[in-house]
Write an enzyme that holds these catalytic residues in place. Structure first.
Site, PDB file in Angstrom:
ATOM      1  N   ASP A 226       0.850  -1.185   0.000  1.00 12.00           N
ATOM      2  CA  ASP A 226       0.000   0.000   0.000  1.00 12.00           C
ATOM      3  C   ASP A 226       0.886   1.236   0.000  1.00 12.00           C
ATOM      4  O   ASP A 226       2.014   1.210   0.499  1.00 12.00           O
ATOM      5  CB  ASP A 226      -0.886   0.017   1.244  1.00 12.00           C
ATOM      6  N   ASP A 265      -1.948  -2.849  -4.656  1.00 11.82           N
ATOM      7  CA  ASP A 265      -2.793  -3.194  -3.523  1.00 11.82           C
ATOM      8  C   ASP A 265      -3.618  -1.953  -3.191  1.00 11.82           C
ATOM      9  O   ASP A 265      -4.238  -1.370  -4.070  1.00 11.82           O
ATOM     10  CB  ASP A 265      -1.933  -3.680  -2.359  1.00 11.82           C
ATOM     11  N   ASP A 269      -4.224   1.819   4.074  1.00 12.84           N
ATOM     12  CA  ASP A 269      -4.823   0.825   4.955  1.00 12.84           C
ATOM     13  C   ASP A 269      -4.643   1.264   6.401  1.00 12.84           C
ATOM     14  O   ASP A 269      -3.551   1.721   6.794  1.00 12.84           O
ATOM     15  CB  ASP A 269      -4.178  -0.551   4.756  1.00 12.84           C
ATOM     16  N   ARG A 324     -14.040   0.737  -2.011  1.00 16.78           N
ATOM     17  CA  ARG A 324     -13.347   0.929  -0.741  1.00 16.78           C
ATOM     18  C   ARG A 324     -12.956   2.388  -0.495  1.00 16.78           C
ATOM     19  O   ARG A 324     -11.790   2.721  -0.427  1.00 16.78           O
ATOM     20  CB  ARG A 324     -12.121   0.034  -0.634  1.00 16.78           C
TER      21      ARG A 324
END
Length: 446
Positions: A226, A265, A269, A324
């Site tokens: 990430d 990815d 996060d 997301r």
């Protein structure tokens, strides 16, 4: 002049005056948001600015000051990846400010520099082609000298090189309008009190994605890295950054074994019991799986996540994303005054996951023709959500009601069970697109 003609001119003047008034209100509210920040307007050095009081979950308790207390010896200006990592590692325990000048490329020598001796991608494709290997056995048992083993070794080299661990009491800030990190993964892991501002993050490209034949009906390529990870950390402020796939969008990725060769990815996060995070005035653009809050439904993970993962998103621009934005598990997440601009591949914005308590208020959504507001919310697990005072394409919409009406098989519960109090100036939803589109992202920090 006829009465009818005069009335038309008066209406035009009235509308023009209303438009001017609206614009002035947006500007004044935006200025108030930027200026009425305790501890900021009196400081001219943006590198020493701290998170204002009541500015989201990161202001809770001790607040977030980053490296504001750093002495002159611990203020670094870096222009290379080696300098950046050295500044992060120097004098453990000391508050620090790291100023990033220009774009720093963590993979300047290319993917080939990480490849283990003997690694050959063509050999990998030949060995694990579904028509030969099948779709019932994963590659975890493959020996070290196999194509998969050599891929693992190559991936470990990239992992070691592109990840940068940020210590506690640190501010990382871009200098000017063109500062950023390319191909890097910023790890904010197990620390407290970190500020990251004014940087453009070009998503890291996984040079060695793994093929998993057992992932789905057709197998899948899975990637790591990430742009930024908040892992078990507390009091983190991410402000005026831009997250993008840059020169490597998924749209230009090849396919292998009939599946997209995915080399990205997430962009951000927030996982493993992380807590008290504020993300403000950022741009998240051109990405698929964008932001994950809580990374697993498993009970072992839940033990560390319950009561944590408190995150605020405000005044961010989410543009041309697939999904997301964010997907939430467990956390009390406050999402207000953000602008969501959907593209043709749009799947959803808010993922309602296990034991999540999402509050989404005063946001604006710009959806393409034919895309229903019912898609904004996506139910993954039974969890309550609050969604109020949001506008879609200029009209106020009850996102929960339209979702439940059009997708009755995924009925959502209304009422997240808590009321956010850590907010600065809240704009009306109609004013959000102008304010956010003109104020969010790297290079716009004042």
């Amino acid at each position: 002049m006829s009465t009818q003609r005069w009335h038309g001119h008066a209406t035009a003047r009235t509308r023009a005056a209303a438009l001017v008034g609206c614009t002035a209100l947006v500007l004044s509210l935006t200025a108030a948001t930027a200026q009425a920040r305790p501890g900021q307007h009196q400081q001219r050095d943006t590198a020493r600015q701290t998170l204002p009081a009541n500015d989201g979950w990161a202001s809770h308790g001790t607040g977030t000051t980053g490296g504001a207390a750093a002495d002159a010896e611990h203020v670094y200006t870096v222009t290379t990846w080696a300098e950046f990592k050295a500044a992060l590692a120097a004098d453990p325990g000391a508050p620090r400010i790291i100023k990033v000048k220009g774009t720093i490329d963590a993979v300047s020598e290319g993917c080939a520099a990480f490849a283990a001796p003997g690694y050959d991608f063509d050999a990998y494709l030949e060995k694990y082609a579904p028509e030969k290997w099948g779709l019932e056995t994963d590659l975890s048992a493959e020996p070290d000298d196999s194509p998969e083993g050599l891929r693992r070794a190559s991936a470990a080299r990239q992992d070691q090189s592109i990840k940068a661990n940020v210590p506690a009491d640190t501010t990382v800030i871009g200098v000017g309008r063109n500062a950023g990190l390319k191909g890097a993964s910023l790890q904010i892991k197990g620390v407290d009190n970190v500020i990251v501002r004014n940087l453009t993050f070009e998503s890291p490209v996984d040079c060695f994605p793994q093929w998993d034949p057992t992932d789905g009906d057709k197998g899948n390529w899975n990637s790591e890295y990430d742009s930024a990870v908040v892992y078990g950390s507390t009091h983190v402020w991410l402000d005026h950054n831009t997250f993008t796939d840059g020169e490597h969008p998924d749209s230009e990725a090849p396919t292998h074994f009939g599946m997209l060769y995915q080399q990205h990815d997430g962009q951000l996060d927030i996982v493993k019991g992380a807590d008290h995070v504020t993300a403000s005035w950022n741009v998240f653009a051109e990405h698929d799986k964008t932001i994950l809050i809580g990374n697993s439904d498993s009970e072992s993970t839940a033990v560390g996540d319950r009561g944590h993962l408190k995150v605020t998103f405000h005044h961010n621009l989410f543009k041309n994303l697939v999904e997301r934005a964010p997907r939430v598990r467990f956390g009390q997440v406050d999402v207000y005054n953000n602008h969501f601009v959907a593209g043709e591949d749009y799947a959803y914005s808010f993922g309602i996951g296990k034991e999540s308590q999402l509050v989404a208020e005063h946001n604006a959504f710009t959806l393409p023709d034919g895309v229903s507001p019912a898609k904004v919310l996506k139910k993954w697990s039974e969890a309550p959500v609050t969604a109020a005072h949001n506008r879609v394409n200029g009209r106020t919409v009850d996102l929960i009601a339209v979702h439940n009406e059009e997708i009755p098989g995924e009925t959502l519960q209304s009422g997240a069970g808590w009321t956010p109090t850590l907010r600065t100036t809240v704009l009306p939803a109609w004013a959000v697109p102008f304010a956010v589109d003109h104020g969010a992202g790297a290079g716009r920090l004042r």
